[in-house]
Scaffold this motif. Structure first.
Motif, PDB file in Angstrom:
ATOM      1  N   LYS A   6      17.097 -16.460  26.554  1.00 60.72           N
ATOM      2  CA  LYS A   6      18.311 -15.670  26.653  1.00 60.72           C
ATOM      3  C   LYS A   6      18.998 -16.360  27.825  1.00 60.72           C
ATOM      4  N   ARG A   7      20.554 -16.182  27.365  1.00 63.92           N
ATOM      5  CA  ARG A   7      21.386 -16.871  28.352  1.00 63.92           C
ATOM      6  C   ARG A   7      22.629 -15.984  28.440  1.00 63.92           C
ATOM      7  N   THR A   8      23.313 -16.136  29.689  1.00 62.16           N
ATOM      8  CA  THR A   8      24.401 -15.129  29.791  1.00 62.16           C
ATOM      9  C   THR A   8      25.752 -16.145  29.855  1.00 62.16           C
ATOM     10  N   GLY A  12      29.930 -12.813  30.961  1.00 62.31           N
ATOM     11  CA  GLY A  12      28.835 -12.007  31.171  1.00 62.31           C
ATOM     12  C   GLY A  12      28.073 -11.350  30.165  1.00 62.31           C
ATOM     13  N   GLU A  13      28.415 -11.958  28.809  1.00 60.75           N
ATOM     14  CA  GLU A  13      27.772 -11.726  27.477  1.00 60.75           C
ATOM     15  C   GLU A  13      26.578 -12.239  27.199  1.00 60.75           C
ATOM     16  N   ASN A  14      25.744 -11.502  26.764  1.00 66.71           N
ATOM     17  CA  ASN A  14      24.304 -12.216  26.438  1.00 66.71           C
ATOM     18  C   ASN A  14      24.300 -12.911  25.083  1.00 66.71           C
ATOM     19  N   ARG A  15      23.632 -14.009  24.982  1.00 70.00           N
ATOM     20  CA  ARG A  15      23.423 -14.891  23.761  1.00 70.00           C
ATOM     21  C   ARG A  15      21.892 -15.124  23.859  1.00 70.00           C
ATOM     22  N   TYR A  16      21.253 -15.092  22.621  1.00 62.01           N
ATOM     23  CA  TYR A  16      19.975 -15.332  22.443  1.00 62.01           C
ATOM     24  C   TYR A  16      19.923 -16.850  21.513  1.00 62.01           C
ATOM     25  N   PHE A  31      22.396 -16.152  18.481  1.00 66.75           N
ATOM     26  CA  PHE A  31      22.644 -14.666  17.974  1.00 66.75           C
ATOM     27  C   PHE A  31      23.166 -13.916  19.157  1.00 66.75           C
ATOM     28  N   ASN A  32      24.051 -12.737  18.857  1.00 69.93           N
ATOM     29  CA  ASN A  32      24.651 -12.085  19.903  1.00 69.93           C
ATOM     30  C   ASN A  32      23.519 -10.978  20.018  1.00 69.93           C
ATOM     31  N   ASP A  36      18.418  -9.560  16.238  1.00 66.63           N
ATOM     32  CA  ASP A  36      18.869 -10.411  15.017  1.00 66.63           C
ATOM     33  C   ASP A  36      18.102 -11.736  15.228  1.00 66.63           C
ATOM     34  N   ALA A  37      18.037 -12.239  16.613  1.00 62.92           N
ATOM     35  CA  ALA A  37      17.153 -13.383  16.873  1.00 62.92           C
ATOM     36  C   ALA A  37      15.668 -13.155  16.509  1.00 62.92           C
ATOM     37  N   ASP A  38      15.048 -12.092  16.826  1.00 67.19           N
ATOM     38  CA  ASP A  38      13.751 -11.876  16.328  1.00 67.19           C
ATOM     39  C   ASP A  38      13.562 -11.864  14.998  1.00 67.19           C
TER      40      ASP A  38
END
Length: 346
Positions: A6-8, A12-16, A31-32, A36-38
């Motif tokens: 996970k990163r920001t 300030g939005e999370n991305r995977y 993925f947002n 979805d990433a899982d």
């Protein structure tokens, strides 16, 4: 295993990011949402276990580059076959598919391409072009450019048997007379023994046993004018020849003062060079057929006549198959054999 991090972003939005190793390379997809990433990671690992995962970058390879690689890999093919494949690729495949990513080509794309050929080309021609595309995409699958070939259950136009002329001995004799005594034996070898043109043009004196009355076919004349292996393993054969044909061939050898044990070509140009099919057909065969009032006759039609004669004479299919160098009896019966008018009346 696929790893999810996970990163920001600066907003300030999370991305995977899902990272995995495919073919020695680290592949990352973002993925947002964590869900979805899982799901992607789970599916990816399942596909890896089933052996259907490929490097996405390979799937983005342009079709034209994959086609070039496929042609270069065809080291076992004869030069003529490679040239035919390259011609089909250049003329019929690249204009439509050349710039497409090979992984983006779908079954619907292939069917649409085949359908576009129907108004301009014969079913047999379409079949050859599609066979080339199918082989190319099959190689792309085996080489892990794509997960699965799109050439599946494609509807092709039905091919019809080509009508071959039903010539009698008088008509063949007229062609032989027009060809002249040095070229006529080549026609009789095609019409009586059923040899292909390249096999006739590549016949050498040491492959003819005048004592036993047999002819051995184990080579053919390539497009480059050199002796090459025959079309297939089944094309290598030794044939018994009629005495009158052996006498004609012996007369030709004596007339040219050839050594019967030499590797010299039996049929050559006026300046003693290997025959070229295009030139020979235009300068020798075509004019002779015109003179004999048989302008539509092709040299390959002689092979069909030879097959039909064998079948009509009651020769068993296996012997006919062996004499003609066919890979299977179905080829002998299904493609070449034609019912004669006499058998039809019987």
């Amino acid at each position: 295993m696929a790893q999810i991090s996970k990163r920001t972003t600066a907003n300030g939005e999370n991305r995977y990011d899902v990272r995995t190793r495919i073919g020695g390379r680290v592949i990352t997809r973002t993925f947002n949402r964590r869900k979805d990433a899982d799901n992607y990671a789970t599916t990816l690992e399942a596909d890896k276990l089933r052996g259907v995962v490929i490097d996405p970058r390979r799937a983005r390879t342009p079709f034209k580059d994959v086609a070039t690689a496929w042609v270069k890999s065809s080291t076992a093919k004869r030069a003529g076959s490679v040239a035919r494949d390259q011609g089909i690729i250049n003329k019929h495949l690249l204009p439509t598919l050349g710039s497409r990513a090979v992984g983006s080509i779908t079954k619907a794309d292939v069917q649409s391409l085949v359908d576009s050929w129907k108004d301009k080309q014969a079913p047999s021609t379409i079949g050859r072009q599609y066979s080339c595309l199918r082989a190319l995409m099959g190689w792309a699958e085996a080489s892990e450019y794509i997960v699965r070939t799109p050439c599946r259950d494609i509807r092709l136009p039905r091919s019809r048997l080509v009508d071959r002329p039903a010539l009698d001995a008088k008509e063949l004799a007229a062609v032989a007379k027009a060809l002249g005594r040095d070229q006529a034996p080549m026609m009789w070898i095609g019409g009586v023994l059923g040899l292909r043109w390249a096999e006739c043009a590549g016949m050498t004196t040491n492959r003819i046993d005048f004592g036993s009355g047999t002819m051995t076919v184990d080579r053919q004349l390539s497009r480059a004018g050199t002796l090459a292996p025959p079309k297939s393993a089944s094309s290598t054969r030794t044939l018994a020849c009629p005495k009158w044909l052996m006498d004609d061939l012996a007369a030709l050898v004596d007339r040219r003062e050839m050594d019967r044990s030499s590797d010299a070509l039996l049929f050559v140009t006026r300046d003693n060079r290997p025959l070229d099919y295009t030139n020979w057909r235009r300068r020798v065969w075509g004019p002779a057929c015109e003179k004999a009032k048989l302008p539509a006759l092709r040299f390959h039609d002689l092979r069909s006549l030879a097959t039909t004669a064998l079948v009509a004479a009651g020769v068993d299919v296996k012997t006919a198959q062996t004499r003609l160098g066919h890979s299977s009896p179905q080829v002998t019966l299904g493609i070449y054999a034609r019912m004669t008018a006499e058998n039809d009346r019987k």
